[in-house]
Design a protein around this motif. Structure first.
Motif, PDB file in Angstrom:
ATOM      1  N   CYS A  89       1.356   0.162  -0.528  1.00 18.26           N
ATOM      2  CA  CYS A  89       2.063   0.512   0.716  1.00 18.26           C
ATOM      3  C   CYS A  89       3.534   0.825   0.468  1.00 18.26           C
ATOM      4  O   CYS A  89       4.193   1.404   1.338  1.00 18.26           O
ATOM      5  CB  CYS A  89       1.960  -0.622   1.721  1.00 18.26           C
ATOM      6  SG  CYS A  89       0.305  -0.808   2.377  1.00 18.26           S
ATOM      7  N   LEU A  90       4.050   0.454  -0.689  1.00 17.75           N
ATOM      8  CA  LEU A  90       5.447   0.751  -1.006  1.00 17.75           C
ATOM      9  C   LEU A  90       5.669   2.235  -1.286  1.00 17.75           C
ATOM     10  O   LEU A  90       6.800   2.706  -1.246  1.00 17.75           O
ATOM     11  CB  LEU A  90       5.910  -0.081  -2.212  1.00 17.75           C
ATOM     12  CG  LEU A  90       5.920  -1.591  -1.988  1.00 17.75           C
ATOM     13  CD1 LEU A  90       6.263  -2.308  -3.281  1.00 17.75           C
ATOM     14  CD2 LEU A  90       6.871  -1.977  -0.879  1.00 17.75           C
ATOM     15  N   ILE A  91       4.594   2.968  -1.549  1.00 17.58           N
ATOM     16  CA  ILE A  91       4.700   4.418  -1.732  1.00 17.58           C
ATOM     17  C   ILE A  91       4.728   5.032  -0.333  1.00 17.58           C
ATOM     18  O   ILE A  91       3.785   4.862   0.432  1.00 17.58           O
ATOM     19  CB  ILE A  91       3.497   4.976  -2.533  1.00 17.58           C
ATOM     20  CG1 ILE A  91       3.426   4.321  -3.903  1.00 17.58           C
ATOM     21  CG2 ILE A  91       3.595   6.492  -2.645  1.00 17.58           C
ATOM     22  CD1 ILE A  91       2.142   4.641  -4.658  1.00 17.58           C
ATOM     23  N   PRO A  92       5.797   5.719   0.005  1.00 16.77           N
ATOM     24  CA  PRO A  92       5.911   6.249   1.371  1.00 16.77           C
ATOM     25  C   PRO A  92       4.746   7.174   1.744  1.00 16.77           C
ATOM     26  O   PRO A  92       4.296   7.984   0.944  1.00 16.77           O
ATOM     27  CB  PRO A  92       7.224   7.032   1.348  1.00 16.77           C
ATOM     28  CG  PRO A  92       7.990   6.463   0.212  1.00 16.77           C
ATOM     29  CD  PRO A  92       6.971   6.016  -0.803  1.00 16.77           C
ATOM     30  N   PHE A  93       4.280   7.023   2.964  1.00 14.13           N
ATOM     31  CA  PHE A  93       3.255   7.829   3.614  1.00 14.13           C
ATOM     32  C   PHE A  93       1.906   7.816   2.888  1.00 14.13           C
ATOM     33  O   PHE A  93       0.930   7.301   3.410  1.00 14.13           O
ATOM     34  CB  PHE A  93       3.742   9.272   3.833  1.00 14.13           C
ATOM     35  CG  PHE A  93       2.814  10.069   4.715  1.00 14.13           C
ATOM     36  CD1 PHE A  93       2.638   9.735   6.041  1.00 14.13           C
ATOM     37  CD2 PHE A  93       2.104  11.129   4.201  1.00 14.13           C
ATOM     38  CE1 PHE A  93       1.767  10.441   6.858  1.00 14.13           C
ATOM     39  CE2 PHE A  93       1.229  11.853   5.003  1.00 14.13           C
ATOM     40  CZ  PHE A  93       1.070  11.503   6.334  1.00 14.13           C
ATOM     41  N   ILE A  94       1.843   8.369   1.685  1.00 13.15           N
ATOM     42  CA  ILE A  94       0.574   8.461   0.946  1.00 13.15           C
ATOM     43  C   ILE A  94       0.012   7.070   0.653  1.00 13.15           C
ATOM     44  O   ILE A  94      -1.193   6.844   0.760  1.00 13.15           O
ATOM     45  CB  ILE A  94       0.759   9.257  -0.373  1.00 13.15           C
ATOM     46  CG1 ILE A  94       1.227  10.675  -0.084  1.00 13.15           C
ATOM     47  CG2 ILE A  94      -0.485   9.238  -1.224  1.00 13.15           C
ATOM     48  CD1 ILE A  94       0.228  11.512   0.679  1.00 13.15           C
ATOM     49  N   GLY A  95       0.886   6.137   0.299  1.00 15.08           N
ATOM     50  CA  GLY A  95       0.442   4.779  -0.002  1.00 15.08           C
ATOM     51  C   GLY A  95      -0.233   4.124   1.185  1.00 15.08           C
ATOM     52  O   GLY A  95      -1.262   3.463   1.049  1.00 15.08           O
ATOM     53  N   ALA A  96       0.335   4.311   2.376  1.00 13.32           N
ATOM     54  CA  ALA A  96      -0.246   3.724   3.579  1.00 13.32           C
ATOM     55  C   ALA A  96      -1.613   4.340   3.886  1.00 13.32           C
ATOM     56  O   ALA A  96      -2.540   3.629   4.293  1.00 13.32           O
ATOM     57  CB  ALA A  96       0.694   3.910   4.762  1.00 13.32           C
ATOM     58  N   ILE A  97      -1.746   5.629   3.680  1.00 14.52           N
ATOM     59  CA  ILE A  97      -3.030   6.294   3.932  1.00 14.52           C
ATOM     60  C   ILE A  97      -4.092   5.775   2.970  1.00 14.52           C
ATOM     61  O   ILE A  97      -5.208   5.438   3.379  1.00 14.52           O
ATOM     62  CB  ILE A  97      -2.884   7.824   3.816  1.00 14.52           C
ATOM     63  CG1 ILE A  97      -2.029   8.353   4.965  1.00 14.52           C
ATOM     64  CG2 ILE A  97      -4.254   8.505   3.807  1.00 14.52           C
ATOM     65  CD1 ILE A  97      -1.645   9.810   4.828  1.00 14.52           C
ATOM     66  N   ILE A  98      -3.760   5.687   1.701  1.00 10.30           N
ATOM     67  CA  ILE A  98      -4.703   5.171   0.699  1.00 10.30           C
ATOM     68  C   ILE A  98      -5.080   3.726   1.028  1.00 10.30           C
ATOM     69  O   ILE A  98      -6.246   3.337   0.953  1.00 10.30           O
ATOM     70  CB  ILE A  98      -4.110   5.291  -0.717  1.00 10.30           C
ATOM     71  CG1 ILE A  98      -3.951   6.761  -1.091  1.00 10.30           C
ATOM     72  CG2 ILE A  98      -4.958   4.543  -1.731  1.00 10.30           C
ATOM     73  CD1 ILE A  98      -3.150   6.995  -2.363  1.00 10.30           C
ATOM     74  N   PHE A  99      -4.094   2.933   1.423  1.00  9.84           N
ATOM     75  CA  PHE A  99      -4.326   1.529   1.758  1.00  9.84           C
ATOM     76  C   PHE A  99      -5.293   1.394   2.934  1.00  9.84           C
ATOM     77  O   PHE A  99      -6.218   0.578   2.897  1.00  9.84           O
ATOM     78  CB  PHE A  99      -2.990   0.854   2.060  1.00  9.84           C
ATOM     79  CG  PHE A  99      -3.081  -0.632   2.251  1.00  9.84           C
ATOM     80  CD1 PHE A  99      -3.483  -1.463   1.220  1.00  9.84           C
ATOM     81  CD2 PHE A  99      -2.754  -1.190   3.464  1.00  9.84           C
ATOM     82  CE1 PHE A  99      -3.558  -2.825   1.392  1.00  9.84           C
ATOM     83  CE2 PHE A  99      -2.826  -2.555   3.660  1.00  9.84           C
ATOM     84  CZ  PHE A  99      -3.227  -3.374   2.617  1.00  9.84           C
ATOM     85  N   ILE A 100      -5.112   2.196   3.966  1.00  9.70           N
ATOM     86  CA  ILE A 100      -6.014   2.159   5.127  1.00  9.70           C
ATOM     87  C   ILE A 100      -7.426   2.560   4.717  1.00  9.70           C
ATOM     88  O   ILE A 100      -8.410   1.970   5.173  1.00  9.70           O
ATOM     89  CB  ILE A 100      -5.477   3.042   6.273  1.00  9.70           C
ATOM     90  CG1 ILE A 100      -4.219   2.405   6.862  1.00  9.70           C
ATOM     91  CG2 ILE A 100      -6.528   3.250   7.350  1.00  9.70           C
ATOM     92  CD1 ILE A 100      -3.464   3.288   7.824  1.00  9.70           C
ATOM     93  N   VAL A 101      -7.538   3.534   3.827  1.00 11.10           N
ATOM     94  CA  VAL A 101      -8.863   3.932   3.327  1.00 11.10           C
ATOM     95  C   VAL A 101      -9.515   2.765   2.590  1.00 11.10           C
ATOM     96  O   VAL A 101     -10.706   2.493   2.771  1.00 11.10           O
ATOM     97  CB  VAL A 101      -8.760   5.180   2.420  1.00 11.10           C
ATOM     98  CG1 VAL A 101     -10.057   5.436   1.685  1.00 11.10           C
ATOM     99  CG2 VAL A 101      -8.358   6.394   3.248  1.00 11.10           C
TER     100      VAL A 101
END
Length: 127
Positions: A89-101
């Motif tokens: 989640c520390l990776i902006p935007f892309i990290g949050a998307i991957i985390f939700i997946v």
């Protein structure tokens, strides 16, 4: 409500696995509770626009921080990933998307190195 209470009973249990239903029900009830507490904070005047948090909402956030982290780590374990993946989640935007997946993915049907399949265990019963 039983799923929410089950997570609170496992307050700081970072081992084992958590089903999708357990994680998302905890998330849903926490979101609802946060919204209700925000409304109460605004009505009672304990909301600070500067900090963006109210007294009751802040206390609730502190009280559910550890159980929230624990159920998230157990959810990642169910998908066969280490709890350290939470740092994506520390990776902006892309990290949050991957985390939700990751959180929305189906868990491993068989046992993995984090424990047995939680779908094979009995669901929390109404009290």
């Amino acid at each position: 409500m039983n799923w929410y209470l089950a997570v609170l009973k496992k307050y700081a249990e970072f081992t084992g696995r958590a089903r999708r239903k357990e994680y998302w029900m905890f998330f849903l009830f926490s979101l609802i509770a946060s919204i209700v507490l925000l409304i109460i904070d605004k009505i009672t005047g304990t909301y600070s626009a500067h900090s963006g948090v109210g007294l009751l909402g802040g206390l609730y956030g502190l009280a559910t921080l550890i159980p929230g982290l624990a159920v998230t780590v157990r959810r990642l374990h169910d998908t066969g990933r280490s709890g350290w993946w939470i740092l994506i989640c520390l990776i902006p935007f892309i990290g949050a998307i991957i985390f939700i997946v990751f959180l929305a993915s189906n868990g491993n049907a068989a046992d993995n190195k984090y424990g047995g399949d939680p779908k094979q265990e009995p669901e929390p019963q109404a009290a």
